[in-house]
Design a protein around this motif. Structure first.
Motif, short mmCIF file in Angstrom:
data_model
loop_
_atom_site.label_atom_id
_atom_site.label_comp_id
_atom_site.label_asym_id
_atom_site.label_seq_id
_atom_site.Cartn_x
_atom_site.Cartn_y
_atom_site.Cartn_z
N UNK A 147 37.67 28.81 0.38
CA UNK A 147 37.03 29.33 -0.68
C UNK A 147 36.81 28.23 -1.75
N UNK A 148 37.54 27.24 -2.06
CA UNK A 148 37.27 26.29 -2.94
C UNK A 148 36.17 25.18 -2.30
N UNK A 149 35.28 25.60 -1.51
CA UNK A 149 34.48 24.43 -1.03
C UNK A 149 33.17 25.26 -0.94
N UNK A 150 32.17 24.38 -0.54
CA UNK A 150 30.84 25.03 -0.30
C UNK A 150 29.92 23.83 0.31
N UNK A 151 28.75 24.40 0.86
CA UNK A 151 27.88 23.43 1.73
C UNK A 151 26.42 24.14 1.38
N UNK A 152 25.60 23.79 2.22
CA UNK A 152 24.30 23.90 2.33
C UNK A 152 23.66 24.00 3.69
N UNK A 153 22.68 25.05 3.88
CA UNK A 153 21.86 25.12 5.13
C UNK A 153 21.50 23.89 5.42
N UNK A 160 17.73 23.19 15.88
CA UNK A 160 18.77 24.16 15.54
C UNK A 160 18.99 24.23 13.99
N UNK A 161 19.01 25.37 13.28
CA UNK A 161 19.29 25.54 12.10
C UNK A 161 20.54 26.34 11.77
N UNK A 162 21.62 26.03 10.82
CA UNK A 162 22.45 26.79 10.71
C UNK A 162 22.61 27.16 9.08
N UNK A 163 23.03 28.31 8.67
CA UNK A 163 23.20 28.55 7.28
C UNK A 163 24.27 27.97 6.88
N UNK A 164 24.55 27.87 5.57
CA UNK A 164 25.68 27.07 4.98
C UNK A 164 27.06 28.22 5.41
N UNK A 165 26.89 29.38 5.34
CA UNK A 165 28.27 30.21 5.93
C UNK A 165 28.51 30.06 7.34
N UNK A 166 27.41 29.81 7.99
CA UNK A 166 27.91 29.45 9.57
C UNK A 166 28.38 27.98 9.63
N UNK A 167 27.95 26.99 8.88
CA UNK A 167 28.56 25.53 8.82
C UNK A 167 29.97 25.82 8.55
N UNK A 168 30.26 26.33 7.36
CA UNK A 168 31.49 26.58 6.82
C UNK A 168 32.58 27.15 7.82
#
Length: 194
Positions: A147-153, A160-168
């Motif tokens: 939870x001290x990281x983040x990313x982008x869609x 294929x598309x993945x949301x930032x949450x799915x990728x994390x």
């Protein structure tokens, strides 16, 4: 959870350019910056080493390119630099892994007798994950503060598309399940490090 007194906090690419959502797209985990700041504060208060990493992108249109304000650290990181009593190292890189930056992180860690790393920063599934994988391969005890990281869609092959949450989540499962790192929360690390 045991946090070594000389465990290194690796703060990966917490730069202003990642706030340019027109370039990167939708992001996840809006609380990541607060979690990163809390970990830096604990590391500095306890005299542990902090490694601050900057991505000097060689892509001419990147918000992280040198000479552009997006290359600068976010304000809360910049304000904390040099404030701790422990060692601090700046590593610059133009690739995903911090271990392929300058100066040689592996050599610095080994010279200091550091065997435990806590990874935070941007992007979860890119530079933070790549650094965790290589750190695990090199034999470090890697803690991935999810939870001290983040990313982008992101869009990949075949539409294929993945949301930032799915990728994390995928990164966390791969790292933890594959034995590269232990995926933990920032609060768990902060509580153990105090």
């Amino acid at each position: 959870m045991d946090i070594a007194q000389n465990a290194a906090l690796i703060v990966v690419d917490v730069q202003k350019g990642f706030e340019e959502l027109d370039y990167f797209g939708p992001r996840n985990n809006p609380g990541a910056d607060d979690s990163i700041a809390s970990l830096i504060d604990v590391w500095q208060a306890t005299g542990r080493p902090v490694v601050v990493v900057r991505n000097d992108s060689d892509k001419p249109d990147s918000p992280l390119r040198p000479g552009y304000e997006g290359n600068d650290f976010k304000e809360y990181v910049q304000q904390r630099r040099g404030k701790g009593t422990g060692a601090e190292l700046l590593v610059t890189k133009s690739v995903n892994s911090v271990f392929l930056g300058t100066p040689d992180l592996d050599a610095w860690l080994k010279a200091a007798g550091i065997s435990q790393l806590v990874l935070v920063g941007i992007q979860t599934n890119m530079c933070v994950e790549t650094t965790a994988r290589i750190g695990g391969n090199l034999g470090y005890d890697v803690l991935f503060a999810y939870d001290a990281t983040y990313t982008f869609d992101m869009e990949g092959p075949f539409g294929w598309r993945r949301t930032a949450d799915e990728l994390s989540q995928s990164s966390a499962v791969s790292l933890h399940g594959g034995g590269f790192a232990r995926v933990v929360t920032a609060k768990e690390v902060v509580d153990a490090a105090k």
